[in-house]
Design a protein around this motif. Structure first.
Motif, PDB file in Angstrom:
ATOM      1  N   MET A 208       0.800  -1.230   0.000  1.00  0.00           N
ATOM      2  CA  MET A 208       0.000   0.000   0.000  1.00  0.00           C
ATOM      3  C   MET A 208       0.833   1.280   0.000  1.00  0.00           C
ATOM      4  SD  MET A 208      -3.022  -0.805   2.707  1.00  0.00           S
ATOM      5  CE  MET A 208      -3.960  -2.307   2.657  1.00  0.00           C
ATOM      6  N   GLY A 209       2.055   1.192   0.498  1.00  0.00           N
ATOM      7  CA  GLY A 209       2.885   2.397   0.554  1.00  0.00           C
ATOM      8  C   GLY A 209       2.799   3.153   1.858  1.00  0.00           C
ATOM      9  N   ALA A 210       2.291   2.499   2.921  1.00  0.00           N
ATOM     10  CA  ALA A 210       2.232   3.147   4.234  1.00  0.00           C
ATOM     11  C   ALA A 210       3.635   3.341   4.782  1.00  0.00           C
ATOM     12  CB  ALA A 210       1.412   2.291   5.205  1.00  0.00           C
ATOM     13  N   GLY A 211       3.786   4.332   5.658  1.00  0.00           N
ATOM     14  CA  GLY A 211       5.088   4.590   6.253  1.00  0.00           C
ATOM     15  C   GLY A 211       5.549   3.490   7.175  1.00  0.00           C
ATOM     16  N   HIS A 212       4.595   2.768   7.758  1.00  0.00           N
ATOM     17  CA  HIS A 212       4.925   1.666   8.661  1.00  0.00           C
ATOM     18  C   HIS A 212       3.730   0.717   8.688  1.00  0.00           C
ATOM     19  CE1 HIS A 212       7.655   0.127  11.780  1.00  0.00           C
ATOM     20  NE2 HIS A 212       6.575  -0.276  12.430  1.00  0.00           N
ATOM     21  N   VAL A 213       3.987  -0.558   8.895  1.00  0.00           N
ATOM     22  CA  VAL A 213       2.935  -1.570   8.966  1.00  0.00           C
ATOM     23  C   VAL A 213       3.026  -2.266  10.319  1.00  0.00           C
ATOM     24  CG1 VAL A 213       2.020  -3.696   7.981  1.00  0.00           C
ATOM     25  CG2 VAL A 213       2.929  -1.923   6.470  1.00  0.00           C
ATOM     26  N   ILE A 214       1.872  -2.446  10.973  1.00  0.00           N
ATOM     27  CA  ILE A 214       1.837  -3.115  12.263  1.00  0.00           C
ATOM     28  C   ILE A 214       0.821  -4.261  12.227  1.00  0.00           C
ATOM     29  CG2 ILE A 214       2.599  -1.108  13.600  1.00  0.00           C
ATOM     30  CD1 ILE A 214      -0.300  -0.508  14.279  1.00  0.00           C
ATOM     31  N   ASP A 215       0.967  -5.185  13.167  1.00  0.00           N
ATOM     32  CA  ASP A 215       0.048  -6.319  13.255  1.00  0.00           C
ATOM     33  C   ASP A 215      -1.112  -6.046  14.188  1.00  0.00           C
ATOM     34  OD1 ASP A 215       1.554  -8.147  11.565  1.00  0.00           O
ATOM     35  OD2 ASP A 215       3.013  -8.218  13.196  1.00  0.00           O
ATOM     36  N   ARG A 216      -0.875  -5.192  15.203  1.00  0.00           N
ATOM     37  CA  ARG A 216      -1.882  -4.888  16.220  1.00  0.00           C
ATOM     38  C   ARG A 216      -1.801  -3.403  16.571  1.00  0.00           C
ATOM     39  NH1 ARG A 216      -3.171  -8.817  20.387  1.00  0.00           N
ATOM     40  NH2 ARG A 216      -2.894  -7.057  21.811  1.00  0.00           N
ATOM     41  N   LEU A 217      -2.911  -2.866  17.028  1.00  0.00           N
ATOM     42  CA  LEU A 217      -2.944  -1.446  17.360  1.00  0.00           C
ATOM     43  C   LEU A 217      -2.031  -1.078  18.515  1.00  0.00           C
ATOM     44  CD1 LEU A 217      -6.732  -0.629  16.909  1.00  0.00           C
ATOM     45  CD2 LEU A 217      -4.832   0.226  15.519  1.00  0.00           C
ATOM     46  N   ASP A 218      -1.763  -2.023  19.423  1.00  0.00           N
ATOM     47  CA  ASP A 218      -0.891  -1.681  20.535  1.00  0.00           C
ATOM     48  C   ASP A 218       0.580  -1.631  20.134  1.00  0.00           C
ATOM     49  OD1 ASP A 218      -0.567  -4.413  20.272  1.00  0.00           O
ATOM     50  OD2 ASP A 218      -1.495  -4.903  22.198  1.00  0.00           O
ATOM     51  N   GLN A 219       0.852  -1.727  18.828  1.00  0.00           N
ATOM     52  CA  GLN A 219       2.198  -1.499  18.305  1.00  0.00           C
ATOM     53  C   GLN A 219       2.357  -0.091  17.737  1.00  0.00           C
ATOM     54  OE1 GLN A 219       2.261  -4.805  15.529  1.00  0.00           O
ATOM     55  NE2 GLN A 219       3.371  -6.115  16.967  1.00  0.00           N
ATOM     56  N   ILE A 220       1.380   0.766  17.990  1.00  0.00           N
ATOM     57  CA  ILE A 220       1.446   2.145  17.501  1.00  0.00           C
ATOM     58  C   ILE A 220       2.703   2.847  18.014  1.00  0.00           C
ATOM     59  CG2 ILE A 220       0.381   4.440  17.756  1.00  0.00           C
ATOM     60  CD1 ILE A 220      -1.000   2.886  15.673  1.00  0.00           C
ATOM     61  N   GLY A 221       3.076   2.571  19.256  1.00  0.00           N
ATOM     62  CA  GLY A 221       4.250   3.225  19.832  1.00  0.00           C
ATOM     63  C   GLY A 221       5.494   2.982  19.006  1.00  0.00           C
ATOM     64  N   GLU A 222       5.705   1.724  18.588  1.00  0.00           N
ATOM     65  CA  GLU A 222       6.887   1.431  17.786  1.00  0.00           C
ATOM     66  C   GLU A 222       6.789   2.053  16.402  1.00  0.00           C
ATOM     67  OE1 GLU A 222       6.347  -2.896  15.731  1.00  0.00           O
ATOM     68  OE2 GLU A 222       6.499  -2.924  17.923  1.00  0.00           O
ATOM     69  N   ALA A 223       5.563   2.174  15.877  1.00  0.00           N
ATOM     70  CA  ALA A 223       5.388   2.833  14.580  1.00  0.00           C
ATOM     71  C   ALA A 223       5.758   4.310  14.684  1.00  0.00           C
ATOM     72  CB  ALA A 223       3.949   2.679  14.110  1.00  0.00           C
ATOM     73  N   ILE A 224       5.327   4.971  15.755  1.00  0.00           N
ATOM     74  CA  ILE A 224       5.673   6.376  15.960  1.00  0.00           C
ATOM     75  C   ILE A 224       7.171   6.547  16.085  1.00  0.00           C
ATOM     76  CG2 ILE A 224       5.503   8.293  17.614  1.00  0.00           C
ATOM     77  CD1 ILE A 224       2.581   7.397  18.116  1.00  0.00           C
ATOM     78  N   ASP A 225       7.814   5.665  16.850  1.00  0.00           N
ATOM     79  CA  ASP A 225       9.277   5.734  16.993  1.00  0.00           C
ATOM     80  C   ASP A 225       9.969   5.563  15.642  1.00  0.00           C
ATOM     81  OD1 ASP A 225       8.989   6.080  19.710  1.00  0.00           O
ATOM     82  OD2 ASP A 225       9.351   3.962  20.204  1.00  0.00           O
ATOM     83  N   ALA A 226       9.439   4.670  14.789  1.00  0.00           N
ATOM     84  CA  ALA A 226      10.039   4.420  13.491  1.00  0.00           C
ATOM     85  C   ALA A 226       9.878   5.608  12.549  1.00  0.00           C
ATOM     86  CB  ALA A 226       9.441   3.160  12.859  1.00  0.00           C
ATOM     87  N   LEU A 227       8.740   6.292  12.648  1.00  0.00           N
ATOM     88  CA  LEU A 227       8.469   7.419  11.749  1.00  0.00           C
ATOM     89  C   LEU A 227       9.037   8.730  12.269  1.00  0.00           C
ATOM     90  CD1 LEU A 227       4.745   6.574  10.910  1.00  0.00           C
ATOM     91  CD2 LEU A 227       6.706   6.335   9.397  1.00  0.00           C
ATOM     92  N   MET A 228       9.346   8.802  13.552  1.00  0.00           N
ATOM     93  CA  MET A 228       9.783  10.049  14.164  1.00  0.00           C
ATOM     94  C   MET A 228      11.000  10.694  13.483  1.00  0.00           C
ATOM     95  SD  MET A 228       8.919  12.102  16.679  1.00  0.00           S
ATOM     96  CE  MET A 228       8.104  11.143  17.952  1.00  0.00           C
ATOM     97  N   PRO A 229      12.046   9.925  13.093  1.00  0.00           N
ATOM     98  CA  PRO A 229      13.201  10.583  12.490  1.00  0.00           C
ATOM     99  C   PRO A 229      12.892  11.412  11.252  1.00  0.00           C
ATOM    100  CG  PRO A 229      13.731   8.329  13.097  1.00  0.00           C
ATOM    101  CD  PRO A 229      12.242   8.491  13.253  1.00  0.00           C
ATOM    102  N   ALA A 230      11.799  11.063  10.566  1.00  0.00           N
ATOM    103  CA  ALA A 230      11.421  11.800   9.346  1.00  0.00           C
ATOM    104  C   ALA A 230      10.645  13.060   9.638  1.00  0.00           C
ATOM    105  CB  ALA A 230      10.614  10.877   8.432  1.00  0.00           C
ATOM    106  N   ARG A 231      10.256  13.267  10.897  1.00  0.00           N
ATOM    107  CA  ARG A 231       9.417  14.422  11.207  1.00  0.00           C
ATOM    108  C   ARG A 231      10.254  15.690  11.332  1.00  0.00           C
ATOM    109  NH1 ARG A 231       6.443  12.967   8.547  1.00  0.00           N
ATOM    110  NH2 ARG A 231       5.390  14.896   8.971  1.00  0.00           N
TER     111      ARG A 231
END
Length: 231
Positions: A208-231
């Protein structure tokens, strides 16, 4: 996600509803089949209905009739969509469940000072009803449904409207969804997006081209950490 100070990014996390926060397919499937039965049409399997979900109620109806290999004009689709909504609204939380980690994730984000919202192609009244049933409605700073006025996802308009109501730019928020419509809408709005596996997409999640892919919603924290350097 233990810091109680409001983060610099994301200032808000916006969620899709169907397939993301909730597994609503059982109620959508039952309501669609009941609608079709009232018209003398045969039922669909849950797997078939899952591939029809995501574009709003009239798209659901059009896709159903396409699968039946029958033509339907816009006026008829609108009338059948109204019949479907009447049936669905009466049972919208009968079989629907929260997806894994949904409640905990929403509450942890709120505790961190992140503003929250839902942006969905589902009509707003039904959205509020579902969120209220699961005790999430009062936690949302903004709820934008598919009948809010602007174009539905995959167009970016509903996401932009949500950010306008929150008083922030799209890039200051993060969108979380499960389908290609969600990712396309977020990318078009210049909003970072996380895709969750296991929803109702017609496209493989990793494609799909998403910035990050997770298996469960409680992995949002790791997704934010992964995307943070680009902010």
């Amino acid at each position: 996600m233990t810091d109680t100070a409001a983060p610099a990014w994301p200032r808000a996390v916006l969620f899709d509803l169907d397939g993301t926060l909730i597994d609503s397919l059982p109620d959508i499937h039952a309501a669609l089949n009941e609608t079709l039965a009232s018209l003398g049409e045969p039922p669909f399997t849950p797997e078939a209905v899952a591939r029809m979900v995501g574009g709003g109620v009239e798209v659901l109806i059009r896709r159903a009739f396409e699968a039946l290999d029958k033509e339907i004009d816009p006026a008829s689709a609108g009338k059948i969509a109204e019949r479907y909504l009447a049936i669905y609204s009466a049972r919208s939380t009968e079989l629907t469940t929260l997806n894994a980690g949904a409640s905990l994730t929403v509450r942890e984000l709120q505790a961190r000072g992140v503003r929250l919202g839902v942006v969905t192609n589902k009509p707003e009244a039904e959205t509020h009803a579902v969120l209220s049933h699961f005790g999430l409605d009062g936690l949302m700073d903004v709820v934008v449904g598919g009948d809010a006025g602007p174009r539905k996802k995959p167009e970016p308009d509903l996401l932009i409207l949500a950010c306008t109501r929150l008083g922030m730019e799209p890039g200051e928020a993060l969108f979380v969804g499960d389908s290609e419509n969600d990712v396309e809408a977020a990318l078009a709005a210049a909003m970072p997006v996380v895709a969750v596996r296991g929803g109702y997409s017609r496209v493989p999640v990793d494609a799909m081209g998403a910035g990050h892919v997770i298996d469960r919603l409680d992995q949002i924290g790791e997704a934010i950490d992964a995307l943070m350097p680009a902010r």
